[in-house]
Write a protein that holds these residues in place. Structure first.
Motif, PDB file in Angstrom:
ATOM      1  N   LEU A  14       0.832  -1.206   0.000  1.00  0.00           N
ATOM      2  CA  LEU A  14       0.000   0.000   0.000  1.00  0.00           C
ATOM      3  C   LEU A  14       0.860   1.247   0.000  1.00  0.00           C
ATOM      4  O   LEU A  14       0.532   2.243  -0.632  1.00  0.00           O
ATOM      5  CB  LEU A  14      -0.925   0.004   1.215  1.00  0.00           C
ATOM      6  N   HIS A 183      -8.984   6.368  10.832  1.00  0.00           N
ATOM      7  CA  HIS A 183      -9.571   5.048  10.583  1.00  0.00           C
ATOM      8  C   HIS A 183     -10.330   4.999   9.259  1.00  0.00           C
ATOM      9  O   HIS A 183     -11.056   4.049   9.003  1.00  0.00           O
ATOM     10  CB  HIS A 183     -10.507   4.678  11.732  1.00  0.00           C
ATOM     11  N   GLY A 185      -9.949   4.034   6.060  1.00  0.00           N
ATOM     12  CA  GLY A 185      -9.144   3.285   5.112  1.00  0.00           C
ATOM     13  C   GLY A 185      -9.768   3.288   3.726  1.00  0.00           C
ATOM     14  O   GLY A 185     -10.813   3.910   3.483  1.00  0.00           O
ATOM     15  N   PRO A 186      -9.148   2.585   2.776  1.00  0.00           N
ATOM     16  CA  PRO A 186      -9.709   2.528   1.415  1.00  0.00           C
ATOM     17  C   PRO A 186     -11.124   1.981   1.374  1.00  0.00           C
ATOM     18  O   PRO A 186     -11.920   2.388   0.533  1.00  0.00           O
ATOM     19  CB  PRO A 186      -8.729   1.607   0.676  1.00  0.00           C
ATOM     20  N   TYR A 433     -10.198   3.351  -5.612  1.00  0.00           N
ATOM     21  CA  TYR A 433      -9.705   3.019  -4.276  1.00  0.00           C
ATOM     22  C   TYR A 433      -9.773   1.514  -4.006  1.00  0.00           C
ATOM     23  O   TYR A 433      -9.110   1.022  -3.093  1.00  0.00           O
ATOM     24  CB  TYR A 433     -10.494   3.778  -3.207  1.00  0.00           C
ATOM     25  N   THR A 437      -7.053  -2.541  -2.052  1.00  0.00           N
ATOM     26  CA  THR A 437      -7.494  -3.624  -1.176  1.00  0.00           C
ATOM     27  C   THR A 437      -7.538  -4.940  -1.944  1.00  0.00           C
ATOM     28  O   THR A 437      -7.374  -4.980  -3.162  1.00  0.00           O
ATOM     29  CB  THR A 437      -8.895  -3.321  -0.619  1.00  0.00           C
ATOM     30  N   ASN A 444     -14.448  -7.981   2.092  1.00  0.00           N
ATOM     31  CA  ASN A 444     -14.464  -6.683   1.428  1.00  0.00           C
ATOM     32  C   ASN A 444     -15.635  -6.550   0.458  1.00  0.00           C
ATOM     33  O   ASN A 444     -16.233  -5.475   0.343  1.00  0.00           O
ATOM     34  CB  ASN A 444     -13.144  -6.467   0.687  1.00  0.00           C
ATOM     35  N   GLU A 498     -16.059  -1.858   8.483  1.00  0.00           N
ATOM     36  CA  GLU A 498     -14.613  -1.995   8.262  1.00  0.00           C
ATOM     37  C   GLU A 498     -13.852  -2.149   9.573  1.00  0.00           C
ATOM     38  O   GLU A 498     -12.858  -2.883   9.645  1.00  0.00           O
ATOM     39  CB  GLU A 498     -14.114  -0.768   7.485  1.00  0.00           C
ATOM     40  N   ASN A 499     -14.302  -1.465  10.619  1.00  0.00           N
ATOM     41  CA  ASN A 499     -13.566  -1.476  11.881  1.00  0.00           C
ATOM     42  C   ASN A 499     -14.105  -2.482  12.889  1.00  0.00           C
ATOM     43  O   ASN A 499     -13.617  -2.530  14.027  1.00  0.00           O
ATOM     44  CB  ASN A 499     -13.584  -0.072  12.495  1.00  0.00           C
ATOM     45  N   ARG A 505      -4.560  -6.864   7.657  1.00  0.00           N
ATOM     46  CA  ARG A 505      -4.216  -5.536   7.163  1.00  0.00           C
ATOM     47  C   ARG A 505      -4.030  -5.555   5.650  1.00  0.00           C
ATOM     48  O   ARG A 505      -4.348  -4.585   4.961  1.00  0.00           O
ATOM     49  CB  ARG A 505      -2.949  -5.033   7.855  1.00  0.00           C
ATOM     50  N   ARG A 508      -7.461  -5.410   4.103  1.00  0.00           N
ATOM     51  CA  ARG A 508      -8.119  -4.114   4.255  1.00  0.00           C
ATOM     52  C   ARG A 508      -7.406  -2.998   3.510  1.00  0.00           C
ATOM     53  O   ARG A 508      -7.879  -1.861   3.484  1.00  0.00           O
ATOM     54  CB  ARG A 508      -8.201  -3.758   5.739  1.00  0.00           C
ATOM     55  N   LEU A 510      -4.422  -1.806   4.302  1.00  0.00           N
ATOM     56  CA  LEU A 510      -3.672  -0.996   5.252  1.00  0.00           C
ATOM     57  C   LEU A 510      -2.209  -1.406   5.232  1.00  0.00           C
ATOM     58  O   LEU A 510      -1.881  -2.571   4.981  1.00  0.00           O
ATOM     59  CB  LEU A 510      -4.241  -1.158   6.665  1.00  0.00           C
TER      60      LEU A 510
END
Length: 589
Positions: A14, A183, A185-186, A433, A437, A444, A498-499, A505, A508, A510
């Motif tokens: 990433l 927090h 993220g994509p 985006y 991921t 996802n 997502e969280n 990672r 996600r 990240l």
């Protein structure tokens, strides 16, 4: 014999994806340094036209939701007050806010709660089951207000905008949204941007339907100028460099891919006598040439519990939208993701801009304009100088209601075409985006599909079959406006899923802990988000609760990392030093 289960191939890092990439040779257009003043003024006019499209569309939709009547003052003053507050907010945003070259304008995140607030007035019918439009019928009875004036309804909407500005400004200055942005993220940004692009399709179709032929013409011209003729270079002006005198060649069609089509179709419609001037914004009373917007110019905002409920939704929705806009603009400028303190400052000053707009009588608040960011993506030219010139032009138009009202002579199909193309660009950037991921992951796929579908489904369900009737009008306004905000629903659902759903990672999108530690180190381009030097010295005197608006002490004061502003879009604006180096390499070969 059992076949081995195929393992997913490792995704690219990433950090390598998010890092600014060197521009490709095709995108280096031999344009030396920052845009000249003349070019900057033309680019600023282009952004003004995009801003005017959003401004006229939002005001027309709001006034259309009111009962038959009119304003007690020229509509040009209403547009002028909005433009004036947009200009001041843009200047403050680029100077002390997020420090990104973002144009500020009214947004649909303010319009939707305003429509809900206006639709539940006692003299208007509410949403009817199975009907896609709101039927306006006068109230019958002794307790009905006098019809014919929109002033009272707009006062209550302005009160909601005022409360929204107070809430958003307080949250931003305390640093809460900036911490939440860490927090994002994509898998939070992608659904939110996709919904931003899709949520305006009804408004685009509504305005284009007044004349589909006149709407398709600017759409076709924008596509041809920005894509088919985007690499066509034309000489602009002679330019002397330290190496040798040359002529500057710039991609004129791509730079003005919105300005040229709008001007051409505007002139063509005038020559053919095609009039699409909205009646609600073209009153018979003449607007003054000069007028200074001031608080209480024609009325003061009206504060009610219903306005507080609508203002709360406005603040949450516009904050979600602006955070996504910061991330998108930073990526277009090939900068590092906006830090938390820059996001908090940006939202804080946006709240103050909405507060100013409400005091000036505007029924719509101020937020970062996605259509203008879409124009930046189309033209590949983002500049602080252009953004500041946009603020000057907006303030100038705000001081002249007659000139502001002249923007309403742009045909309505052209407004719909400009908004439609820019929303399509935002939609495509949202899809991009997903590249960060593992989109083949079932986790996802569920998050993206669920967040996008539910964010578009719930407002449609509320429109066709309203069942929310608690007996308390403020609660009804809060629930209806909350469930009618697609961007807020998409951001909230994707953020929660997502969280809370377990995932690696890598899945996600990240960075790994090692990459995160590398990304956490101060970067040269991150200095562009810091406050100007005179204000950095005052950070030590800022109260502790507001320290989140300043950059960390270890980042400030490093004078060897270059300028304190984000650079122009690298793909279009190479510096003279880069050209000299390229020429030296060519001679050596």
């Amino acid at each position: 014999m059992n076949k081995p289960i195929p393992q997913p191939s490792p995704l690219p890092s990433l950090a390598s994806k998010l890092a600014p990439q060197s521009p490709s040779p095709q995108s280096w257009d031999s344009f030396c340094g920052s845009p000249s003043w003349g070019l900057s003024w033309l680019l600023a006019v282009q952004h003004i036209l995009v801003q005017a499209s959003l401004l006229c569309i939002c005001h027309l939709l709001l006034l259309h939701s009111l009962p038959p009547g009119g304003l007690s003052y020229p509509p040009g003053q209403l547009l002028a007050s909005s433009l004036f507050s947009c200009g001041l907010s843009t200047a403050v945003q680029t100077w002390m806010g997020s420090r990104l070259p973002l144009v500020q304008a009214p947004s649909f995140e303010f319009l939707i709660p305003a429509l809900v607030l206006a639709s539940q007035k006692p003299y208007q019918a509410t949403w009817a089951p199975g009907n896609n439009s709101r039927a306006l019928s006068p109230c019958v009875g002794t307790g009905c207000p006098i019809l014919g004036s929109w002033d009272e309804a707009l006062r209550e909407v302005s009160g909601a905008v005022l409360m929204s500005g107070l809430l958003q400004g307080t949250l931003g200055l305390l640093g809460g949204p900036g911490r939440l942005f860490l927090h994002f993220g994509p898998l939070v940004l992608a659904p939110s941007l996709v919904v931003v692009g899709l949520s305006a399709h009804k408004e685009v179709a509504l305005f284009c339907s007044t004349s589909w032929g006149l709407a398709l013409l600017p759409i076709l011209l924008i596509v041809v100028c920005s894509q088919h003729l985007g690499s066509c270079l034309l000489p602009l002006c002679p330019l002397r460099t330290p190496v040798l005198p040359t002529h500057t060649h710039v991609p004129v069609f791509r730079l003005f891919s919105v300005l040229l089509p709008v001007i051409c179709v505007w002139i063509l419609s005038a020559l053919l006598g095609l009039s699409f001037i909205p009646q609600k914004l073209s009153a018979p009373n003449i607007a003054p040439w000069l007028w200074l917007p001031h608080p209480g110019g024609w009325s003061w905002p009206k504060l009610t519990l219903r306005g507080l409920a609508a203002g709360t939704t406005m603040a949450l929705a516009s904050s979600t939208s602006s955070l996504c806009c910061y991330a998108l603009c930073g990526r277009l400028l090939q900068l590092s993701p906006p830090p938390s303190y820059a996001c908090s400052r940006g939202l804080g000053f946006e709240g103050l801009g909405s507060l100013l707009a409400a005091l000036l009588g505007s029924p719509l608040g101020i937020a970062s304009s996605f259509p203008n960011v879409g124009t930046t993506s189309l033209t590949q030219a983002g500049s602080h100088r252009v953004a500041r010139l946009v603020s000057l032009l907006s303030i100038g138009l705000g001081l002249s209601p007659r000139l502001a009202q002249a923007l309403t002579t742009i045909p309505l199909p052209v407004h719909g075409a400009v908004l439609g193309v820019n929303q399509a660009v935002i939609l495509s950037t949202g899809f991009s985006y997903f590249y960060f991921t593992d989109i083949d992951s079932g986790r996802n796929v569920f998050i993206v599909g669920f967040a996008v579908f539910m964010a578009l489904l719930l407002p449609r369900w509320l429109q066709d079959a309203p069942v929310l009737n608690t007996g308390l009008s403020p609660v009804d306004v809060l629930l209806c406006s909350f469930l009618a905000e697609p961007v807020l629903l998409a951001g909230l659902l994707s953020f929660l899923l997502e969280n809370t759903i377990p995932g690696t990672r890598l899945e996600r999108g990240l960075p790994s802990p090692k990459e995160a530690q590398t990304c956490a180190k101060p970067r040269k381009d991150a200095l562009g988000y810091e406050l100007p030097a005179p204000f950095q010295t005052l950070c030590s005197f800022v109260p502790q609760p507001l320290r989140c608006l300043c950059s960390p002490a270890e980042d400030a004061g490093d004078e060897e990392r270059g300028p304190s502003e984000p650079r122009e879009t690298a793909g279009l604006l190479p510096s003279a030093e880069d050209l000299r180096l390229g020429l030296a390499v060519t001679r050596a070969d």
